[in-house]
Design an enzyme around this catalytic site. Structure first.
Site, short mmCIF file in Angstrom:
data_model
loop_
_atom_site.label_atom_id
_atom_site.label_comp_id
_atom_site.label_asym_id
_atom_site.label_seq_id
_atom_site.Cartn_x
_atom_site.Cartn_y
_atom_site.Cartn_z
CG HIS A 132 80.31 -62.19 7.98
ND1 HIS A 132 79.93 -63.39 8.52
CD2 HIS A 132 80.44 -62.40 6.64
CE1 HIS A 132 79.83 -64.30 7.55
NE2 HIS A 132 80.13 -63.73 6.40
ZN LIG Z 1 78.64 -65.50 2.27
#
Ligand SMILES: [Zn+2]
Length: 368
Positions: A132
């Site tokens: 992320h």
């Molecule tokens: Zn995850």
């Protein structure tokens, strides 16, 4: 063929994101202890992960962000401006003692892994997989993006056909942002639909670079095998990859508290077996995973699978002792079932392949 290498570090053993954070739990240190207890990890196949230098991280991350992250670790506090601008010092991405050194070590490990497979080979860095992380801010427990840095290392070595496969329960938004529109990197992600970060919809192809398959709750093993056969493997082989980077997050299993997917760990190991020999270079990373027993058992099994070691039905007593020592500050952690201590393998979760998934696989198959 050279034996697979495991990249680890002792920095993960005591470090936590704080007692209330999902990453309060030990993960990589337990995998190391279990692998050693089983005799699967020795000085010859273990490498200590270096802590990446700021200049190396700037291959992807902006200099001002790296400076802010280092400053936050030094100060053990952030200003409101830093919190706003870089998402540091938030509930998801808290200030903690090793908040720069720990992710920089995971990133250093993934970049070292990419260098070690430059000619060919298999490397496993279970601390990696922080998919992320964004170029200029932290995101979703990820301060840096080691998969992006590893792929950039491979590209810089002259490779130009790399497949990134992500079987974490969450969409790899940071990796996708980095390689949007790339003709050299193909990204394939399977993730739970309608879950944070809510990106990676079926029709989003990241400028032709990605195959995104959001899946419904209660995904079962047979559905996962259909995904492997009809999407992951054909979309990988048709790209003729020189290298594969596999993000093997452990949060799509039934007992994970941060997803509603219900795979058994057999699914992940089968994926590793199928992907293992497709390209001459393979870098396997960790990722999410928030139940300490599930993560440790799954990722230890990944290492066994990479080494073609048959996973025993019952762990030896010292490996069982490693699992008995774990604690987890959650209801499910109060009375763990016996198999969390005694075996690596979950019971398979067979089930029917739902029509919605069949249709979505057909939709994506037309692009392969
Ligand atoms: Zn995850």
């Amino acid at each position: 063929m050279r034996a697979p290498l495991f990249i680890g570090s002792e920095i993960y053993r005591k470090s936590t994101y704080g007692s209330k954070h999902p990453l309060a739990i030990p993960r990589v240190s337990t995998v190391i202890d279990l692998c050693r207890a089983q005799g699967w990890l020795t000085p010859s196949n273990y490498r200590v992960s270096p802590c990446a230098k700021p200049s190396a991280l700037m291959a992807f991350h902006t200099p001002d962000y790296i400076t802010a992250l280092q400053q936050a670790e030094r100060d053990q506090a952030v200003s409101d401006e830093t919190r706003q601008k870089y998402a540091l010092g938030t509930l998801s991405n808290p200030v903690f003692p090793e908040m720069y050194r720990r992710p920089a070590t995971a990133a250093g490990g993934s970049m070292l892994g990419a260098e070690l497979i430059r000619d060919k080979g298999i490397v496993y860095n279970p601390a990696g997989g922080t998919h992320h992380g964004l170029a200029n801010r932290a995101n979703g427990f990820c301060y840096l993006n080691d998969p992006v840095l590893a792929i950039l290392t491979l590209l810089n070595a002259g490779l130009d056909r790399i497949v990134y496969i992500d079987i974490d329960a969450h969409h790899c938004d940071g990796v996708e942002a980095a390689f949007h529109g790339s003709t050299k990197v193909r990204m394939i992600s399977v993730h739970e639909a309608y879950r944070w970060p809510f990106s990676g919809t079926l029709d989003n192809d990241a400028g032709g670079a990605a195959f995104n398959l959001p899946v419904a709750r209660n995904l079962n093993d047979d559905e996962f095998y259909a995904i492997l056969d009809q999407l992951i493997l054909p979309a990988t082989t048709s790209f003729a990859p020189q290298a594969i980077v596999l993000q093997c997050g452990a949060d799509a299993v039934a007992e994970d508290p941060l997803s509603r997917l219900t795979l058994s760990n057999n699914a992940h190991w089968h994926a590793v077996t199928q992907i293992r020999d497709v390209a001459p270079r393979l870098l396997v990373l960790g990722g999410g995973g928030y139940n300490p027993w599930s993560v440790a058992r799954l990722w230890t099994g990944v290492w066994a699978t990479l080494n073609r070691i048959e996973i025993p039905d019952v762990l030896n007593p010292s490996a069982q002792a490693v699992l008995r020592e774990l604690t987890w500050n959650r209801v499910a952690g109060k009375q763990p079932p016996r198999h969390w201590f005694e075996t690596l393998r979950d019971a398979p979760n067979h089930g029917e392949i739902r029509s919605e998934l069949r249709n979505d696989l057909k939709f994506l198959a037309e692009r392969i």
